[in-house]
Motif scaffolding. Structure first.
Motif, mmCIF file in Angstrom:
data_model
loop_
_atom_site.group_PDB
_atom_site.id
_atom_site.type_symbol
_atom_site.label_atom_id
_atom_site.label_comp_id
_atom_site.label_asym_id
_atom_site.label_seq_id
_atom_site.Cartn_x
_atom_site.Cartn_y
_atom_site.Cartn_z
ATOM 1 N N GLY A 229 0.950 14.687 19.023
ATOM 2 C CA GLY A 229 2.353 14.624 19.397
ATOM 3 C C GLY A 229 2.541 14.722 20.901
ATOM 4 N N ALA A 230 1.799 15.616 21.525
ATOM 5 C CA ALA A 230 1.896 15.784 22.976
ATOM 6 C C ALA A 230 1.391 14.553 23.724
ATOM 7 C CB ALA A 230 1.101 17.016 23.411
ATOM 8 N N ALA A 231 0.489 13.804 23.083
ATOM 9 C CA ALA A 231 -0.079 12.612 23.721
ATOM 10 C C ALA A 231 0.752 11.358 23.463
ATOM 11 C CB ALA A 231 -1.510 12.396 23.232
ATOM 12 N N GLY A 232 1.875 11.499 22.742
ATOM 13 C CA GLY A 232 2.766 10.360 22.537
ATOM 14 C C GLY A 232 2.586 9.614 21.240
ATOM 15 N N TYR A 233 1.766 10.179 20.328
ATOM 16 C CA TYR A 233 1.574 9.539 19.028
ATOM 17 C C TYR A 233 2.563 10.122 18.022
ATOM 18 C CZ TYR A 233 -2.863 7.692 20.771
ATOM 19 O OH TYR A 233 -3.815 7.022 21.491
ATOM 20 N N ALA A 234 3.298 9.249 17.343
ATOM 21 C CA ALA A 234 4.258 9.691 16.331
ATOM 22 C C ALA A 234 3.584 9.704 14.966
ATOM 23 C CB ALA A 234 5.460 8.756 16.306
ATOM 24 N N GLN A 235 3.785 10.784 14.235
ATOM 25 C CA GLN A 235 3.283 10.844 12.868
ATOM 26 C C GLN A 235 4.279 10.135 11.965
ATOM 27 O OE1 GLN A 235 3.182 14.699 10.956
ATOM 28 N NE2 GLN A 235 1.446 14.104 9.663
ATOM 29 N N TYR A 236 3.875 9.011 11.390
ATOM 30 C CA TYR A 236 4.784 8.294 10.506
ATOM 31 C C TYR A 236 4.395 8.431 9.039
ATOM 32 C CZ TYR A 236 1.349 4.433 10.260
ATOM 33 O OH TYR A 236 0.214 3.663 10.056
ATOM 34 N N ILE A 238 1.582 11.141 6.396
ATOM 35 C CA ILE A 238 0.828 12.388 6.407
ATOM 36 C C ILE A 238 -0.464 12.287 7.206
ATOM 37 C CG2 ILE A 238 -0.529 13.935 4.933
ATOM 38 C CD1 ILE A 238 1.629 13.727 2.841
ATOM 39 N N SER A 239 -1.189 11.176 7.046
ATOM 40 C CA SER A 239 -2.494 11.042 7.676
ATOM 41 C C SER A 239 -2.525 10.054 8.831
ATOM 42 C CB SER A 239 -3.536 10.598 6.624
ATOM 43 O OG SER A 239 -3.646 11.533 5.585
ATOM 44 N N ASN A 240 -1.380 9.515 9.227
ATOM 45 C CA ASN A 240 -1.383 8.406 10.173
ATOM 46 C C ASN A 240 -0.432 8.627 11.344
ATOM 47 O OD1 ASN A 240 -3.079 6.010 8.965
ATOM 48 N ND2 ASN A 240 -2.044 7.017 7.255
ATOM 49 N N PHE A 241 -0.925 8.281 12.538
ATOM 50 C CA PHE A 241 -0.210 8.488 13.791
ATOM 51 C C PHE A 241 -0.339 7.223 14.626
ATOM 52 C CE2 PHE A 241 -1.857 12.337 12.090
ATOM 53 C CZ PHE A 241 -0.951 13.346 12.377
ATOM 54 N N SER A 242 0.718 6.862 15.326
ATOM 55 C CA SER A 242 0.636 5.647 16.139
ATOM 56 C C SER A 242 1.494 5.767 17.391
ATOM 57 C CB SER A 242 1.082 4.427 15.327
ATOM 58 O OG SER A 242 2.489 4.400 15.195
ATOM 59 N N LEU A 243 1.148 4.943 18.365
ATOM 60 C CA LEU A 243 2.037 4.734 19.486
ATOM 61 C C LEU A 243 3.236 3.926 18.996
ATOM 62 C CD1 LEU A 243 -0.563 3.888 22.292
ATOM 63 C CD2 LEU A 243 0.531 6.090 21.801
ATOM 64 N N PRO A 244 4.352 3.931 19.719
ATOM 65 C CA PRO A 244 5.559 3.238 19.235
ATOM 66 C C PRO A 244 5.298 1.768 18.880
ATOM 67 C CG PRO A 244 6.082 4.598 21.131
ATOM 68 C CD PRO A 244 4.590 4.646 20.998
ATOM 69 N N GLY A 245 5.711 1.405 17.665
ATOM 70 C CA GLY A 245 5.586 0.027 17.210
ATOM 71 C C GLY A 245 4.216 -0.365 16.710
ATOM 72 N N ARG A 246 3.269 0.581 16.655
ATOM 73 C CA ARG A 246 1.908 0.240 16.236
ATOM 74 C C ARG A 246 1.537 0.839 14.877
ATOM 75 N NH1 ARG A 246 -1.117 -2.890 19.648
ATOM 76 N NH2 ARG A 246 0.208 -3.552 21.378
ATOM 77 N N GLU A 247 2.523 1.125 14.063
ATOM 78 C CA GLU A 247 2.244 1.572 12.704
ATOM 79 C C GLU A 247 1.482 0.475 11.940
ATOM 80 O OE1 GLU A 247 6.102 3.277 14.200
ATOM 81 O OE2 GLU A 247 5.233 1.263 14.040
ATOM 82 N N SER A 248 0.691 0.866 10.971
ATOM 83 C CA SER A 248 0.004 -0.118 10.133
ATOM 84 C C SER A 248 1.021 -0.768 9.201
ATOM 85 C CB SER A 248 -1.097 0.544 9.302
ATOM 86 O OG SER A 248 -1.600 -0.367 8.332
ATOM 87 N N ARG A 249 1.311 -2.029 9.430
ATOM 88 C CA ARG A 249 2.268 -2.737 8.578
ATOM 89 C C ARG A 249 1.714 -2.911 7.171
ATOM 90 N NH1 ARG A 249 2.920 -7.873 12.168
ATOM 91 N NH2 ARG A 249 3.571 -8.754 10.159
ATOM 92 N N HIS A 250 0.396 -3.114 7.074
ATOM 93 C CA HIS A 250 -0.182 -3.318 5.737
ATOM 94 C C HIS A 250 -0.150 -2.029 4.921
ATOM 95 C CE1 HIS A 250 -2.690 -5.197 2.656
ATOM 96 N NE2 HIS A 250 -3.280 -4.012 2.560
ATOM 97 N N ASN A 251 -0.675 -0.948 5.470
ATOM 98 C CA ASN A 251 -0.708 0.303 4.707
ATOM 99 C C ASN A 251 0.684 0.810 4.377
ATOM 100 O OD1 ASN A 251 -3.482 0.342 4.610
ATOM 101 N ND2 ASN A 251 -3.697 1.639 6.419
ATOM 102 N N SER A 252 1.653 0.494 5.223
ATOM 103 C CA SER A 252 3.027 0.922 4.948
ATOM 104 C C SER A 252 3.557 0.307 3.661
ATOM 105 C CB SER A 252 3.936 0.554 6.120
ATOM 106 O OG SER A 252 3.586 1.283 7.287
#
Length: 374
Positions: A229-236, A238-252
């Motif tokens: 979180g401090a490094a700028g990664y958002a938890q979207y 339980i097990s996955n964190f991404s920079l803004p707009g880089r969420e896994s579209r497939h796993n979602s």
């Protein structure tokens, strides 16, 4: 309307990890791999799937898909494009393990449209890598990450495992430091699960390895929440964190109950109503495709309400109650009044702006929360 997801299972690995419970096979010959690729292509070509929208995600999972030749990947992508209508906007992910690629092969994959890499580092500790029988060392991971960047990959997901036997909190912190120093666009964390029948389970049973400490694993998870979180990664999730707009579209898609069609040995599919699965043994899968064109061995209707809840609660956004009402025709708070009251009292969930979501504490005990609704 959400796009269709396509999952492609490539089972081959150079060696089998000690904790692995997936459908995998050791890479023994190029001929066996080619026969499998031909069967996979045949299954896709002959599939009788009515799709309502083109595929906007394709995922090469495994196994180690990066053991495939670029020419084999090209043939698979072409048949998926013909069958599902993928475009330049489609997210195409390939799982890759350290030391299984070269700059030339990565450049070729990238030119074929593979635009996201899921990179299986697991740990930067060489001793732990030997314990897991990963077949690579920490330097291999560092060097392969550099090659991914050189080949033009600007969307890289890095996998880490916490709670390894004997792993200390300090060692876990070093793993996080190393991962963050690479600046991947996405980080996935998995708490080690011990599956019966695996070499690691037998090592723990016989006392050759210590059983993972669940309380320490929880501390590792909380440390990760703070550090990422401090490094700028958002938890979207339980097990996955991404920079803004880089969420896994497939796993979602799995968490939002969108359709995903799987091909290959042990691949699972969901068409919006039913889940079905292919044969788990690679040789039998190839034989079934050769004789009948299909390898399905199991199909079952889905309890959509329960799955909507426990998959939706995995997401940091939680469940929108209005959406639940529109889907199922009942009020969430009315249907699960007692369950919600108990979870609120235990501070495992919170309700805000017509949404119910896990609290930070609830994420540590998510399986217990899900059991209320399944």
């Amino acid at each position: 309307m959400p796009g269709t997801g396509v999952y492609l299972h490539i089972p081959f690995c150079r060696s089998r990890c000690s904790y692995c419970d997936f459908a995998t096979d050791v890479y023994r010959s190029s001929g066996a791999v080619e026969r499998y690729v031909a069967a996979l292509i045949s299954e896709i070509q002959n599939s009788r799937i009515d799709i309502e929208s083109a595929a906007d995600t394709v995922y090469f999972g495994g196994g180690t898909p990066s053991l495939l030749l670029p020419q084999q990947v090209e043939r698979i992508i072409e048949v998926v494009r013909d069958r599902f209508g993928i475009s330049v906007d489609t997210e195409i992910t390939m799982e890759m393990n350290p030391a299984t690629v070269t700059l030339e092969s990565l450049t070729a994959y990238r030119s074929l449209g593979v635009n996201r890499a899921s990179f299986g580092v697991q740990t930067f500790d060489d001793t732990a890598l030997k314990l897991l029988a990963r077949g690579h060392n920490a330097d291999d991971a560092r060097n392969t990450f550099k090659l991914l960047r050189e080949a033009g990959f600007d969307n890289i997901s890095l996998d880490l495992i916490a709670g390894l036997p004997g792993q200390t909190l300090g060692q876990w912190e070093q793993n996080l430091d190393e991962a963050l120093s690479l600046s991947p666009e996405h980080i996935s964390l998995y708490l080690l699960e011990i599956h019966q029948g695996t070499p690691l389970a037998e090592q723990i049973r016989s006392g050759r390895q210590t059983r993972p400490d669940e309380e320490l694993a929880a501390e590792m998870y909380e440390m990760m929440l703070d550090r990422l979180g401090a490094a700028g990664y958002a938890q979207y999730e339980i097990s996955n964190f991404s920079l803004p707009g880089r969420e896994s579209r497939h796993n979602s898609k799995y968490w939002t109950l969108d359709p995903v069609f799987g091909f290959g040995v042990s691949a699972h599919s969901f068409d919006g109503r039913e889940r079905y699965a292919n044969e788990r043994d690679t040789a039998k899968y190839v034989e079934m495709i050769s004789s009948s064109g299909i390898a399905e061995i199991k199909r079952e209707a889905v309890d959509l309400c329960s799955e909507y809840i426990f998959l939706g609660l995995r997401l940091d956004a939680g469940i929108e109650m209005e959406d639940f009402r529109n889907r199922f025709g009942v009020e969430f708070t009315g249907k699960y009044e007692n369950e919600i009251a108990s979870l609120l009292e235990s501070e495992l969930v919170e309700i805000d702006d017509d949404r119910i979501r896990l609290t930070r504490f609830g994420k540590l005990y998510s399986n217990e929360v899900f059991a209320y609704f399944v």
